[in-house]
Design a protein around this motif. Structure first.
Motif, short mmCIF file in Angstrom:
data_model
loop_
_atom_site.label_atom_id
_atom_site.label_comp_id
_atom_site.label_asym_id
_atom_site.label_seq_id
_atom_site.Cartn_x
_atom_site.Cartn_y
_atom_site.Cartn_z
N LYS A 162 0.84 -1.22 0.00
CA LYS A 162 0.00 0.00 0.00
C LYS A 162 0.87 1.26 0.00
N SER A 163 1.82 1.31 0.93
CA SER A 163 2.66 2.52 1.03
C SER A 163 3.49 2.69 -0.23
N THR A 164 4.03 1.59 -0.73
CA THR A 164 4.84 1.68 -1.94
C THR A 164 4.01 2.23 -3.10
N LEU A 169 -3.39 9.47 0.92
CA LEU A 169 -3.25 9.39 2.38
C LEU A 169 -2.91 7.96 2.78
N ASP A 170 -1.81 7.81 3.52
CA ASP A 170 -1.36 6.48 3.91
C ASP A 170 -1.81 6.19 5.34
N GLU A 171 -2.79 5.33 5.49
CA GLU A 171 -3.35 4.97 6.80
C GLU A 171 -3.56 6.21 7.66
N PRO A 172 -4.41 7.12 7.17
CA PRO A 172 -4.51 8.43 7.82
C PRO A 172 -5.13 8.38 9.21
MG MG Z 1 2.21 1.00 4.80
#
Ligand code: MG
Ligand code: ADP
Length: 331
Positions: A40-42, A157-160
């Motif tokens: 996800k983050s990548t 947004l990464d795991e906001p």
């Molecule tokens: Mg992540």
């Protein structure tokens, strides 16, 4: 608006991401759900032009981003809020003002945008606080406010809400909905599939760096009318009886283990019963069977292999699915 095509991203030899095609459209919210390490983050970093993919291209309004100058230009329109964002030294307001100045917004305009973004994240009282004195959850909210102030065309947004309490979670998702109304293309990552479903227009699942559409199991969006005690709510084509203290927009889940499947209506105390047909019989991965029953919408139910045989259920069988009011989860 923002597209990724034929993307591969490797860390050393390890393939972390393999995406054939993904487009984020203006005025839409896409959610990425997936376990830790699924990419996800990548993916968000690649979409945000922070990470350059080993292979493949990201395009913004059809413009392929190749050179670092392209990416710098794109980053004026794309804002990524990382899961553990960095704030600069200084006050919360100074953090927003600095980000705005990088986007050439200064003076009264900048002040207005910063104040409005802080208000939307319920952070008005934090304006003068030293950024270094904030908790993880507060840092995350300030970083979102900073992103909102920039009014980006693409908001990632990464795991906001990973460090947020329920009130800030609601404020955040309401702010995201306002961004959609403004016409932004939004994508957020979450490992909470229910949240991801509830707050997005489209839910994508990420596993080992690849995307598949998630078919959320027996999840529905619904609006609970005012009142208390058992209420009947419309969930897709179904009228379902639930018990909840909540009102307004919610997600409803019917656990597949709590659904009884029978060839004919049951005499029972369960208030929810729907007629349908079996459209799929599969493995539940635990030695049992997962039935998909079309009752106007697909519901999944888990039963044992013995029950399947005893009831002589096959593809196309007419059945009744029954579940108790108390089995229905509302959140
Ligand atoms: Mg992540
Ligand atoms: P998620 O955000 O879904 O938890 P990530 O995108 O962070 O997943 O990670 C995907 C995979 O890439 C994981 O196997 C992770 O260990 C690896 N990875 C992520 N960032 C790096 C990095 N900077 N260096 C090496 N491997 C990384």
């Amino acid at each position: 608006m923002l597209s990724a095509r034929d993307i591969e991203h490797r860390y050393g030899n390890r393939l972390a991401l393999a995406i054939a095609e993904l487009t984020l459209n203006a005025g839409s919210i896409t959610a990425l759900a997936g376990p830790n390490g699924s990419g996800k983050s990548t993916l968000l970093r690649v979409l945000g032009c922070v990470e350059y993919p080993t292979r493949g291209v990201v395009t913004l309004d059809g413009q392929v981003m190749v050179t670092s100058a392209d990416r710098w230009r794109a980053r004026r329109r794309i804002t990524l809020v990382e899961q553990r964002p960095l704030l600069f030294r200084g006050s919360v307001t100074q953090n927003l003002a600095y980000a705005l100045s990088l986007h050439r917004v200064r003076g009264a305009g900048a002040e207005r945008r910063a104040a409005s973004a802080l208000a939307r994240m319920d952070l008005t009282g934090f304006a003068g606080r030293d950024a270094r004195s904030l908790s993880d959850g507060e840092v995350q909210r300030v970083a979102v406010a900073r992103a909102l102030a920039l009014e980006p065309d693409v908001l990632l947004l990464d795991e906001p809400v990973s460090a947020a309490d329920p009130a800030s979670t609601a404020a955040l998702y309401r702010a995201i909905e306002q961004e959609r109304a403004r016409g932004a293309a939004i994508c957020f990552a979450s490992h909470q599939v229910e949240d991801a479903f509830r707050w997005s227009d489209r839910l994508l699942g990420l596993t080992d760096g690849s995307i598949s559409p998630v078919t959320p199991v027996n999840l529905f969006r619904a609006v609970i009318p005012d009142g208390t005690g058992p209420r009947t709510v419309r969930a897709g084509p179904l009228e379902i009886q639930v018990v909840t203290d909540r009102t307004g927009p919610v997600t409803i889940a019917i656990p597949p283990d709590d659904i009884v499947v029978s060839p004919a209506p049951l005499r029972s105390s369960a208030r929810n019963a729907f007629q349908g047909r079996i459209t799929r019989i599969g493995d539940d991965g635990r030695g049992g069977v997962v039935l998909t029953v079309d009752v106007g919408v697909n519901l999944q139910a888990h039963i044992t292999r013995a029950a399947l045989q005893d009831l002589a259920l096959t593809l196309g069988s007419a059945v009744v699915v029954t579940f108790k009011t108390m089995a229905v989860r509302v959140f």
